[in-house]
Scaffold this active site. Structure first.
Site, mmCIF file in Angstrom:
data_model
loop_
_atom_site.group_PDB
_atom_site.id
_atom_site.type_symbol
_atom_site.label_atom_id
_atom_site.label_comp_id
_atom_site.label_asym_id
_atom_site.label_seq_id
_atom_site.Cartn_x
_atom_site.Cartn_y
_atom_site.Cartn_z
ATOM 1 N N ALA B 10 0.975 -1.347 0.112
ATOM 2 C CA ALA B 10 0.045 0.001 -0.099
ATOM 3 C C ALA B 10 0.900 1.101 0.126
ATOM 4 C CB ALA B 10 -0.941 -0.163 1.247
ATOM 5 N N GLY B 11 0.890 2.233 -0.905
ATOM 6 C CA GLY B 11 1.709 3.272 -1.074
ATOM 7 C C GLY B 11 2.831 3.011 -2.162
ATOM 8 N N GLY B 13 5.119 5.331 -3.551
ATOM 9 C CA GLY B 13 6.006 6.440 -3.654
ATOM 10 C C GLY B 13 7.381 6.033 -3.843
ATOM 11 N N THR B 17 7.810 2.001 -4.554
ATOM 12 C CA THR B 17 8.553 1.581 -5.805
ATOM 13 C C THR B 17 9.719 0.932 -5.666
ATOM 14 O OG1 THR B 17 7.398 3.714 -6.789
ATOM 15 C CG2 THR B 17 8.796 2.285 -8.213
ATOM 16 N N ALA B 34 15.222 -16.428 2.176
ATOM 17 C CA ALA B 34 14.054 -16.853 2.938
ATOM 18 C C ALA B 34 13.450 -18.215 2.801
ATOM 19 C CB ALA B 34 13.127 -15.892 2.338
ATOM 20 N N VAL B 134 13.460 2.970 11.705
ATOM 21 C CA VAL B 134 14.330 3.732 12.580
ATOM 22 C C VAL B 134 15.626 3.624 11.744
ATOM 23 C CG1 VAL B 134 15.685 3.409 14.746
ATOM 24 C CG2 VAL B 134 13.290 2.956 14.778
ATOM 25 N N GLU B 192 12.437 18.407 3.130
ATOM 26 C CA GLU B 192 11.151 18.563 2.475
ATOM 27 C C GLU B 192 10.634 19.964 2.380
ATOM 28 O OE1 GLU B 192 9.028 15.970 2.243
ATOM 29 O OE2 GLU B 192 9.855 14.395 3.162
ATOM 30 N N LYS B 207 11.836 8.226 16.051
ATOM 31 C CA LYS B 207 12.568 7.050 16.226
ATOM 32 C C LYS B 207 13.295 6.781 17.406
ATOM 33 C CE LYS B 207 13.879 8.355 11.338
ATOM 34 N NZ LYS B 207 14.899 9.263 10.567
#
Lengths: 435, 435
Positions: B10-11, B13, B17, B34, B134, B192, B207
């Site tokens: 979900a998401g 950005g 990506t 894994a 973190v 930002e 964090k």
């Protein structure tokens, strides 16, 4: 709270005693973090009567470590006997074959027999863990297996031997020569009475081969590590390096050289020149540090105490806690059958800047001989430093820094000069690592 | 090979990506590490038509992220929507309640709602993981939960915000003032458009509160973090610090103050003076670094990329790999019910050396006023630096370094001086950390 995890300790030297102290001191915290208590049930060492400063009367005693592997009240055997073969290896094999998990700090044993032991552990379904075998208290194996798991690792390198780093940084601080600093390190307990394993780079090579196997999913190949120690490094080298903006560090360097014809594994331990603003240049004394470079995470640095009873015990008990939590993944991150037998990459084709130090007689023509050899071998010289005054033997230190070029050319130049009467001692070559 | 682990993102950005790119690029390697493939089944973002440079056509699309939590072909929801509340929190709650594991990089959400989410995850038996929340790509949560698990942690501190560290180290390199460097950082994408969360220390406080909960087994207490940002730091401060042998770094500092009457948790984010030979002094640019001090391991340092799509994706996928391996331990290392609600330790009784910078008018008596206030408050002065020439406003920079003493005395001195016409601006206090 579920059943305690029952462990037996073989070997009660400083690390073994440290493990006892840690488990007793942090018992409540460990039980909360491991989600079950960790309980020592039995111990073994050579001398039962020795005062180790910890109360061992609560634990069953075995004169022969092999007895530990046979006990019903033991889930995990912790091997701290030491030595690549002999009783340590016998215990490890017996414990794993008998269905006990094995935790060890023994880098020599893992470097030589790690694949055999990991394979055996897979077959009997037990854990084999050796966090303390690489970089002491720094959880770098855990960092590679878990933290960096998503990355293809390009390169892993670092300061893996605290004794050498102590000696080199002391030489840096005091201007003293290798032999004097080594003697002082032995007096302070930072170096063994027989320092060969440390100062000749063998200990670092053990650790590097283990780290490389995990980082690259490679078949562990200790014999494939090119190893040069620090005993040839002189105070004058450290002084020249300093003048050029570098410090000298013994590094272990492991890199996967990608090639369509088959990737190759490059593994080398030797003294390097490290730029003063590189994170490893600030690692002083017996501290260890490991850098891993991955294709997504970029550069990651782990730094901490590379030896000592507390840090080593911290790593041993971290492994025990993992086992208590039921984390029993393959010792080298993937099953032994999946580890790849990469070919050995040699250093010749590697492109480096190199520092070369010569000890030469103070007479005309010497520089001409040396530079002619460099030219004939295709080595391009970036700078030359010759100290003004000869020492009492009439010898002069001459340091040359090369431009980037194949290391094979430097080797060829050294071959041309071998036996030349323009040199009074074997030259020392140290590669320079980039930023 | 066992069943793939199926994940939904979900998401989408830069981080989202990045996760897609990483899982596609390193798919084979991840499956080996894994022990099963990781397969993206569905994705969600605001704008379906946007070109993100990755092919999303193979994955089911959801306009509403909440749909992901309802799908049968999803084992793990990866939340990269952002924001402490709103859709991110709604998705996290729904996913966990519906029996999906949740992986997130969302520090604000975890700092505010981490305990609630961890409790819910324990109840439904799923994993909640937030390594990327973190210090970006540095596996420091894994390092604390696994690597340092055997230790009682005394103190954890570090550089937790890459934007602030970039600004401070650029001010150091260029001599430019805060506002100019911030503008440059915004232009380069290191800050930002609205930099408040970063430069005022709130992001670092998020964090720090997460890290402290894990390190000390403490009930997460974001509100208990004393937070001061870097917007008051001047070029002159960095210059004075340099003259004294320090650099300025925004540090998050968390320490368990042991007390028979009940341990207390000290948490602070603020600019500190760091000795130039401290490992954190060499951390430049957007790099992050975390130091943890344990009772057996000693001091451990983790350093790496604190932000960016690649490093953050590396941490997100490390969490997913852990889940694929079946490692589903409590999010904060122990169950929420066992986390301790330590009282808040305030800074007043802490013993520090402090740097205090005053901006004063260039007239007689000013130094007398200031030093009298320091005397009356019980602050002992170690050194005073006053720059020779006043600036165009007739103001002078005066920097005082105190001897070790309770921070409350410094606060009292500042209270005495508050409103004094010997000061033309509010003073800036920065504590000095030891070696």
């Amino acid at each position: 709270m579920t059943e305690p995890l029952k462990i037996a300790l073989a070997g009660l030297g400083t690390v073994g005693t440290g493990v006892v102290r840690l488990i007793e001191t942090n018992a409540a915290l460990i039980a909360r973090r491991a989600r079950r208590p960790i309980q020592i049930t039995a111990v073994s060492a050579r001398d039962r009567s020795k005062d180790r400063g910890v109360d061992l009367s609560r634990y069953a005693w075995a004169d022969d470590p092999a007895e530990l592997a046979a006990r019903d009240d033991v889930d995990v055997v912790v091997e701290m006997v030491g030595g690549s073969d002999g009783p340590a290896l016998a215990l490890a094999r017996t414990a794993i074959a008998g269905g006990k998990s094995l935790v060890t700090a023994n880098k020599a044993m893992i470097a030589h027999h790690g694949l055999e032991l990991a394979d055996a552990a897979e077959k009997t379904g037990v854990a084999l863990k050796f966090e303390a075998a690489v970089a002491g208290g720094i959880p770098v194996i855990n960092g590679m297996i878990d933290g960096a798991a998503a990355n293809a690792i390009d390169r892993v390198y670092g300061i893996l031997n605290g004794t050498c780093n102590y000696i080199l940084s002391s030489m840096e601080d005091t201007g003293a020569d290798f032999a004097d600093v080594l003697a002082e390190a032995q007096r302070l307990g930072y170096a063994e009475a027989d320092p060969t394993f440390d100062v000749e780079g063998i200990d670092a090579a053990h650790k590097l081969s283990i780290l490389g196997a995990i980082a690259f999913g490679a078949k562990l190949d200790f014999a494939g590590v090119e190893t040069v120690g620090i005993s040839q490094v002189k105070a004058a080298d450290i002084e020249q390096a300093h003048a050029l903006g570098y410090v000298v560090r013994l590094l272990g360097m492991s890199e996967l050289e990608r090639d369509p014809a088959g990737d190759r594994l490059f593994q080398r331990v030797r003294p390097y020149l490290v730029p003063v603003d590189h994170p490893l240049a600030n690692v002083d004394g017996p501290t260890n540090a490991v850098v891993a470079e991955g294709n997504f995470m970029g550069r990651l640095l782990f730094q901490g105490a590379g030896a000592g009873d507390g840090p080593t015990a911290s790593a041993v008990v971290a492994d025990i806690i993992d086992i208590a939590r039921g984390e029993k993944g393959p010792a080298f991150s993937m099953p032994v059958a999946e580890l790849q037998p990469f070919g050995k990459a040699s250093s010749g084709h590697r492109v480096s800047r190199s520092y070369i130090r010569f000890i030469v007689p103070d007479r005309p023509g010497v520089l001409a001989d040396i530079t002619a050899a460099m030219r004939d071998a295709g080595v391009s010289i970036e700078s030359v430093i010759q100290r003004g005054d000869p020492d009492q033997d009439g010898e002069v230190i001459l340091a040359i820094v090369t431009h980037e070029g194949p290391e094979a050319c430097v080797t060829e130049a050294m071959r041309i000069l071998d036996g030349s009467d323009s040199l009074t001692a074997a030259p020392l070559v140290m590669q320079i690592i980039g930023e």
